[in-house]
Design a protein around this motif. Structure first.
Motif, PDB file in Angstrom:
ATOM      1  N   ARG A  43      -4.654  -2.964  -5.024  1.00  0.00           N
ATOM      2  CA  ARG A  43      -5.929  -2.521  -5.576  1.00  0.00           C
ATOM      3  C   ARG A  43      -6.553  -3.658  -6.360  1.00  0.00           C
ATOM      4  O   ARG A  43      -5.986  -4.164  -7.294  1.00  0.00           O
ATOM      5  CB  ARG A  43      -5.707  -1.319  -6.480  1.00  0.00           C
ATOM      6  CG  ARG A  43      -6.958  -0.946  -7.171  1.00  0.00           C
ATOM      7  CD  ARG A  43      -7.460   0.458  -7.092  1.00  0.00           C
ATOM      8  NE  ARG A  43      -6.975   1.372  -6.150  1.00  0.00           N
ATOM      9  CZ  ARG A  43      -7.724   1.860  -5.160  1.00  0.00           C
ATOM     10  NH1 ARG A  43      -8.942   1.437  -4.963  1.00  0.00           N
ATOM     11  NH2 ARG A  43      -7.240   2.769  -4.367  1.00  0.00           N
ATOM     12  N   SER A  44      -7.719  -4.105  -5.927  1.00  0.00           N
ATOM     13  CA  SER A  44      -8.454  -5.076  -6.711  1.00  0.00           C
ATOM     14  C   SER A  44      -9.516  -4.297  -7.474  1.00  0.00           C
ATOM     15  O   SER A  44      -9.494  -3.084  -7.488  1.00  0.00           O
ATOM     16  CB  SER A  44      -9.019  -6.185  -5.830  1.00  0.00           C
ATOM     17  OG  SER A  44     -10.300  -5.911  -5.401  1.00  0.00           O
ATOM     18  N   ASP A  45     -10.447  -4.974  -8.117  1.00  0.00           N
ATOM     19  CA  ASP A  45     -11.402  -4.305  -8.989  1.00  0.00           C
ATOM     20  C   ASP A  45     -12.061  -3.093  -8.342  1.00  0.00           C
ATOM     21  O   ASP A  45     -12.079  -2.018  -8.901  1.00  0.00           O
ATOM     22  CB  ASP A  45     -12.463  -5.290  -9.473  1.00  0.00           C
ATOM     23  CG  ASP A  45     -11.867  -6.369 -10.334  1.00  0.00           C
ATOM     24  OD1 ASP A  45     -12.492  -7.429 -10.450  1.00  0.00           O
ATOM     25  OD2 ASP A  45     -10.778  -6.154 -10.891  1.00  0.00           O
ATOM     26  N   LYS A  46     -12.666  -3.251  -7.163  1.00  0.00           N
ATOM     27  CA  LYS A  46     -13.440  -2.165  -6.573  1.00  0.00           C
ATOM     28  C   LYS A  46     -12.994  -1.771  -5.177  1.00  0.00           C
ATOM     29  O   LYS A  46     -13.540  -0.845  -4.601  1.00  0.00           O
ATOM     30  CB  LYS A  46     -14.920  -2.552  -6.521  1.00  0.00           C
ATOM     31  CG  LYS A  46     -15.508  -2.761  -7.886  1.00  0.00           C
ATOM     32  CD  LYS A  46     -16.958  -3.159  -7.804  1.00  0.00           C
ATOM     33  CE  LYS A  46     -17.480  -3.414  -9.205  1.00  0.00           C
ATOM     34  NZ  LYS A  46     -18.798  -3.978  -9.226  1.00  0.00           N
ATOM     35  N   LYS A  49      -7.272  -4.023  -1.108  1.00  0.00           N
ATOM     36  CA  LYS A  49      -7.096  -5.285  -0.387  1.00  0.00           C
ATOM     37  C   LYS A  49      -5.706  -5.289   0.228  1.00  0.00           C
ATOM     38  O   LYS A  49      -4.742  -4.876  -0.399  1.00  0.00           O
ATOM     39  CB  LYS A  49      -7.257  -6.455  -1.355  1.00  0.00           C
ATOM     40  CG  LYS A  49      -7.052  -7.778  -0.719  1.00  0.00           C
ATOM     41  CD  LYS A  49      -8.250  -8.634  -0.877  1.00  0.00           C
ATOM     42  CE  LYS A  49      -8.014  -9.936  -0.166  1.00  0.00           C
ATOM     43  NZ  LYS A  49      -9.176 -10.686   0.010  1.00  0.00           N
ATOM     44  N   ARG A 166      -3.845 -12.014  -8.171  1.00  0.00           N
ATOM     45  CA  ARG A 166      -4.656 -12.004  -9.387  1.00  0.00           C
ATOM     46  C   ARG A 166      -6.112 -11.894  -8.970  1.00  0.00           C
ATOM     47  O   ARG A 166      -6.577 -12.682  -8.152  1.00  0.00           O
ATOM     48  CB  ARG A 166      -4.448 -13.283 -10.211  1.00  0.00           C
ATOM     49  CG  ARG A 166      -3.052 -13.421 -10.779  1.00  0.00           C
ATOM     50  CD  ARG A 166      -2.968 -14.649 -11.656  1.00  0.00           C
ATOM     51  NE  ARG A 166      -1.625 -14.796 -12.213  1.00  0.00           N
ATOM     52  CZ  ARG A 166      -1.255 -15.833 -12.950  1.00  0.00           C
ATOM     53  NH1 ARG A 166      -2.110 -16.802 -13.232  1.00  0.00           N
ATOM     54  NH2 ARG A 166      -0.021 -15.902 -13.426  1.00  0.00           N
ATOM     55  N   ASP A 167      -6.794 -10.950  -9.529  1.00  0.00           N
ATOM     56  CA  ASP A 167      -8.210 -10.734  -9.219  1.00  0.00           C
ATOM     57  C   ASP A 167      -8.450 -10.633  -7.711  1.00  0.00           C
ATOM     58  O   ASP A 167      -9.415 -11.180  -7.179  1.00  0.00           O
ATOM     59  CB  ASP A 167      -9.087 -11.846  -9.817  1.00  0.00           C
ATOM     60  CG  ASP A 167      -8.996 -11.906 -11.332  1.00  0.00           C
ATOM     61  OD1 ASP A 167      -8.922 -10.823 -11.957  1.00  0.00           O
ATOM     62  OD2 ASP A 167      -8.994 -13.016 -11.881  1.00  0.00           O
ATOM     63  N   GLY A 168      -7.542  -9.968  -7.008  1.00  0.00           N
ATOM     64  CA  GLY A 168      -7.694  -9.751  -5.579  1.00  0.00           C
ATOM     65  C   GLY A 168      -7.396 -10.944  -4.694  1.00  0.00           C
ATOM     66  O   GLY A 168      -7.672 -10.907  -3.501  1.00  0.00           O
ATOM     67  N   LYS A 169      -6.842 -12.035  -5.272  1.00  0.00           N
ATOM     68  CA  LYS A 169      -6.526 -13.236  -4.501  1.00  0.00           C
ATOM     69  C   LYS A 169      -5.050 -13.591  -4.676  1.00  0.00           C
ATOM     70  O   LYS A 169      -4.455 -13.323  -5.717  1.00  0.00           O
ATOM     71  CB  LYS A 169      -7.366 -14.424  -4.977  1.00  0.00           C
ATOM     72  CG  LYS A 169      -8.847 -14.264  -4.757  1.00  0.00           C
ATOM     73  CD  LYS A 169      -9.610 -15.515  -5.134  1.00  0.00           C
ATOM     74  CE  LYS A 169      -9.517 -15.747  -6.629  1.00  0.00           C
ATOM     75  NZ  LYS A 169     -10.350 -16.817  -7.145  1.00  0.00           N
TER      76      LYS A 169
END
Length: 178
Positions: A43-46, A49, A166-169
């Motif tokens: 789960r990333s911010d929105k 992934k 981190r932060d979807g990456k």
């Protein structure tokens, strides 16, 4: 403590205590020789992934390519500011941050341009996921280059690298080379 932080601590402990192969095997279940988890949903911010073993291998090869081509810009994007490492150049001392490695990128720029670039590949990469946000990749690193007389030279090293989401990456956070 995140699962990735736990993995970093475990690798540091193994390194510090210099376990023998037999004692490491005693702590490793027999069934975990190959990664059975092919997809990891994160789960990333929105959005949701997904990272696969293939994406970890591709990110790791991009990192190795940035090293062989002396591209600090790419290296900097792939590596966490709080990177930790054990490697021959540090003489067994834990390296923290990017500054230690930046020195080598800068030093290589002062040398004459090589005729042929070094080729770095991974042999038999193995991925292990720790939780949903941490991937450990272990492999034999194969370095191919030409010496001063244009003769091919191949060297190998065992490497383990830890990638954290981190932060979807995927971000490279720790490695050990021996």
């Amino acid at each position: 403590m995140t699962s990735c932080a736990v993995a970093r601590v475990l690798i540091a402990l193994i390194t510090i205590l210099s376990f023998s192969t037999a004692s490491i095997r005693a702590f490793t279940p027999e069934v975990q020789h190959k990664s059975s988890r092919k997809d990891n949903f994160l789960r990333s911010d929105k959005m949701l992934k997904m990272f696969t073993d293939k994406q970890v291998i591709e990110a790791n090869q991009s990192l190795l390519d940035s090293i062989s081509s002396n591209s600090y810009e790419i290296y900097d994007k792939l590596v966490a500011d709080d990177l930790t490492a054990f490697e021959a150049q540090s003489r067994g001392v834990l390296v923290e941050g990017k500054r230690f490695h930046k020195y080598y990128f800068d030093f290589v720029k002062t040398l004459p341009e090589p005729k042929f670039k070094t080729n770095i590949t991974m042999s038999n990469p193995h991925i292990r996921w720790v939780g949903k946000v941490c991937a450990i990749i272990s492999y034999t690193r194969v370095n191919q280059r030409l010496d001063a007389d244009s003769r091919p030279v191949t060297t190998t090293a065992s490497e383990t690298r830890i990638w954290e989401v981190r932060d979807g990456k995927l971000v490279h956070v720790h490695f050990h080379r021996s």
